[in-house]
Design a protein around this motif. Structure first.
Motif, short mmCIF file in Angstrom:
data_model
loop_
_atom_site.label_atom_id
_atom_site.label_comp_id
_atom_site.label_asym_id
_atom_site.label_seq_id
_atom_site.Cartn_x
_atom_site.Cartn_y
_atom_site.Cartn_z
N GLN A 179 13.18 -0.99 4.07
CA GLN A 179 13.12 0.20 3.46
C GLN A 179 11.53 0.50 3.33
OE1 GLN A 179 15.72 2.72 2.74
NE2 GLN A 179 13.76 3.65 2.97
N VAL A 180 10.95 -0.12 2.63
CA VAL A 180 9.47 -0.18 2.15
C VAL A 180 8.60 0.16 3.69
CG1 VAL A 180 7.25 -1.29 1.26
CG2 VAL A 180 9.65 -1.30 0.16
N GLU A 181 9.07 -0.58 4.71
CA GLU A 181 8.34 -0.34 5.96
C GLU A 181 8.67 1.11 6.45
OE1 GLU A 181 6.04 -1.73 9.12
OE2 GLU A 181 6.18 -2.41 7.17
N LYS B 75 0.92 -1.13 0.08
CA LYS B 75 -0.25 -0.01 0.08
C LYS B 75 0.83 1.20 -0.05
CE LYS B 75 -4.17 -1.88 2.28
NZ LYS B 75 -3.90 -3.19 2.09
N GLU B 76 0.27 2.38 -0.58
CA GLU B 76 1.17 3.48 -0.70
C GLU B 76 1.35 4.02 0.62
OE1 GLU B 76 0.77 7.96 -2.65
OE2 GLU B 76 -0.47 6.25 -3.53
N PRO B 77 2.47 4.76 1.11
CA PRO B 77 2.52 5.29 2.25
C PRO B 77 1.96 6.64 2.52
CG PRO B 77 4.66 4.68 1.40
CD PRO B 77 3.68 4.53 0.27
N ALA B 78 1.57 6.70 3.73
CA ALA B 78 0.78 7.97 4.01
C ALA B 78 1.87 9.12 4.13
CB ALA B 78 -0.03 8.03 5.38
N LEU B 79 1.52 10.22 4.08
CA LEU B 79 2.61 11.31 4.00
C LEU B 79 3.54 11.39 5.22
CD1 LEU B 79 4.02 13.51 2.52
CD2 LEU B 79 1.93 15.28 3.33
N TRP B 80 2.84 11.24 6.42
CA TRP B 80 3.38 11.11 7.90
C TRP B 80 4.41 9.87 7.89
CZ3 TRP B 80 -1.80 11.02 6.90
CH2 TRP B 80 -2.47 9.75 7.35
N GLU B 81 4.39 8.99 6.88
CA GLU B 81 5.12 7.98 7.20
C GLU B 81 6.55 7.84 6.64
OE1 GLU B 81 2.19 4.12 7.54
OE2 GLU B 81 2.11 5.10 5.69
N TYR B 82 6.77 9.04 5.93
CA TYR B 82 8.08 9.16 5.12
C TYR B 82 9.12 9.69 6.39
CZ TYR B 82 6.06 8.51 0.67
OH TYR B 82 5.37 7.94 -0.39
N ASN B 83 10.24 9.05 6.13
CA ASN B 83 11.37 9.52 6.96
C ASN B 83 12.71 10.35 6.32
OD1 ASN B 83 11.04 7.28 9.41
ND2 ASN B 83 10.47 6.24 7.59
N PHE B 84 13.41 11.03 7.21
CA PHE B 84 14.42 11.86 6.64
C PHE B 84 15.69 11.43 7.13
CE2 PHE B 84 11.87 15.13 4.53
CZ PHE B 84 10.72 15.12 5.24
N GLY B 85 17.01 11.64 6.81
CA GLY B 85 18.23 11.44 7.06
C GLY B 85 18.80 10.04 6.80
N LEU B 86 19.58 9.55 7.57
CA LEU B 86 20.30 8.32 7.26
C LEU B 86 19.43 6.89 8.03
CD1 LEU B 86 24.06 9.13 7.71
CD2 LEU B 86 22.39 9.26 5.65
N GLN B 87 19.56 6.02 7.37
CA GLN B 87 18.99 5.04 8.07
C GLN B 87 19.91 3.75 7.91
OE1 GLN B 87 15.63 5.02 5.00
NE2 GLN B 87 14.32 5.04 6.58
N ASP B 88 19.82 2.97 9.16
CA ASP B 88 20.56 1.78 9.05
C ASP B 88 19.90 0.65 9.93
OD1 ASP B 88 22.59 -0.17 9.32
OD2 ASP B 88 24.04 1.05 10.71
N PRO B 89 19.53 -0.23 9.04
CA PRO B 89 18.64 -1.42 9.55
C PRO B 89 19.55 -2.59 10.47
CG PRO B 89 18.93 -1.63 7.26
CD PRO B 89 19.27 -0.32 7.35
N GLY C 244 8.35 9.22 -6.73
CA GLY C 244 8.07 8.08 -7.36
C GLY C 244 6.89 7.24 -6.84
N THR C 245 6.84 7.14 -5.79
CA THR C 245 5.80 6.19 -5.09
C THR C 245 4.55 6.88 -5.20
OG1 THR C 245 7.35 5.48 -3.68
CG2 THR C 245 5.23 5.12 -3.05
N ALA C 246 4.33 8.36 -4.96
CA ALA C 246 3.17 9.08 -4.94
C ALA C 246 2.61 8.96 -6.22
CB ALA C 246 3.03 10.33 -4.64
#
Length: 402
Positions: free
Chosen positions: A139-141, A70-84, A150-152
């Motif tokens: 990443q998708v989560e 499902k397409e993410p909601a606007l508030w679900e997007y993250n900024f900065g660096l990510q390290d899983p 691109g997703t929107a």
């Protein structure tokens, strides 16, 4: 004109990399995958790929065709660096172990040079495929803002350019996997740098016949395109199709994306189709000018996954080409200081073969490899001329399932 201006304003307003990474990101893995099942991931500590990813395939087909993402909601997007914090395969020590190698044959190299594309099977084993699947699921989560446009637009269920810049799992993959060695052999070069990359999950609309011009700040001959596939290609759609030898054509404009294969000058290519049903761990490598397409499902609904890590690498000796004023600039929006004609040496285009550069890696890990809002607006503004807009608009003709 208005669309480009709106995009520039949006990027300028919220497109800075200066935001701190989320401190309590819940990287729960996605459920109900058709090609693999990813268990929920612990919120703390290092994730073991082998214990978190299963290659099993559900025995029951869905009762009706429903999208698996499902397409993410606007508030679900993250900024900065990510390290899983995913553990690397094969006992590899992050930042210390040399990159792996995978030998290919002279016949495979010649196939690429003659046909414009080559399919190399089983480059990455199950451990590497599981690693990439888990990195993609996380990443998708936890979608990053750079995937928003691109997703929107619904081009893909998820798509993000320069994923290596924001997600450490993918930069580690480039540093330590055999990807660079394979591409160096294909390009007959002693150096490979990442020019630009894309994480792509399920192309909803498909892409008609086109050539790739989002290759970063390099020329056709300085680069190689690549795909690394994580899933089996569905039987009825999703297989890339290439026009054999079409990288040698001299009639398609360099700025064009969409290609009308019925145009004069393409007679010797239009009937020579090469179709590839890739499997997990395979690589597709092609010349950026090779004309190709991908058909999506007719209703735009993927009931299984088609996850691909792809992009363009630069061969040794490549120089920086400032592509402002053309659509090609959209794959070069970094805040680096390179100028037209400079040697392509920069943490923004990291070396991955013969080995990664720890200093370049540190620049990325310290958050100094990113996109400047001011630089983005400056670069994009050149695209909004009438001539450039007409050429850039060629991209939109590519969309469509068939």
């Amino acid at each position: 004109m208005v669309k480009y201006s709106a995009l520039a304003v949006l990027v300028f307003a919220v497109g800075t990399e200066a935001f701190l990474p989320r401190q309590n990101a819940n990287f729960a893995g996605l459920q109900s995958l058709h090609q693999s099942t990813i268990d929920k991931v612990a919120e703390a500590g290092t994730t073991n790929v082998a214990s978190s990813v299963s290659g099993s395939i559900p025995s029951e087909a869905p009762l009706k065709r429903e999208k698996i993402l499902k397409e993410p909601a606007l508030w679900e997007y993250n900024f900065g660096l990510q390290d899983p914090k995913i553990r690397l395969p094969h006992g590899i020590v992050s930042g210390a172990s040399p990159p792996e190698k995978f030998a290919i044959t002279e016949d495979q190299i010649r196939t690429l040079e003659e046909d414009g594309v080559v399919h190399i099977k089983n480059v990455f084993d199950k451990e590497w495929v599981d690693y990439l699947r888990l990195a993609t699921a996380k990443q998708v989560e936890e979608p990053h803002f750079w995937a928003f446009a691109g997703t929107a637009s619904k081009l893909y269920d998820y798509i993000q350019r320069n994923i290596w810049q924001t997600n450490k799992a993918f930069s580690r993959f480039y540093y330590h996997s055999a990807m660079g060695h394979v591409l160096a052999q294909c390009g007959r070069t002693d150096e490979i740098r990442v020019s630009t990359d894309l994480l792509m999950v399920n192309p909803n609309k498909g892409f008609k016949w086109h050539q790739d011009n989002q290759n970063g700040p390099i020329t056709w001959e300085e680069g190689l395109r690549f795909w690394i596939t994580m899933d089996e290609t569905p039987k009825d759609y999703g297989a890339p199709v290439y026009l054999q030898g079409s990288h040698r054509n001299d009639v398609v404009d360099e700025q064009a994306v969409f290609v009308d294969i019925e145009q004069d000058g393409l007679e010797s290519y239009r009937e020579k189709w090469l179709e590839f049903r890739t499997m997990p761990g395979d690589m597709l490598i092609w010349h950026p000018r090779t004309i190709h397409k991908v058909d999506g499902p007719e209703d735009g609904i993927w009931t299984s996954y088609r996850r691909v890590l792809g992009g363009t690498v630069a061969k040794g000796g490549a120089t920086y080409h400032d592509k402002r004023g053309s659509g090609g600039v959209l794959s070069d929006l970094g805040k680096h200081s390179l100028e037209d004609g400079d040697k392509l040496e920069s943490p923004f285009f990291p070396i991955v073969y013969p080995e990664f550069d720890p200093n370049e890696a540190k620049e990325r890990d310290d958050g100094r490899v990113g996109r400047s809002p001011v630089d983005i607006v400056t670069k994009i503004s050149g695209v909004v001329s009438k001539a450039s807009s007409e050429k850039f608009g060629s991209f939109f003709k590519v969309l469509g399932s068939r």
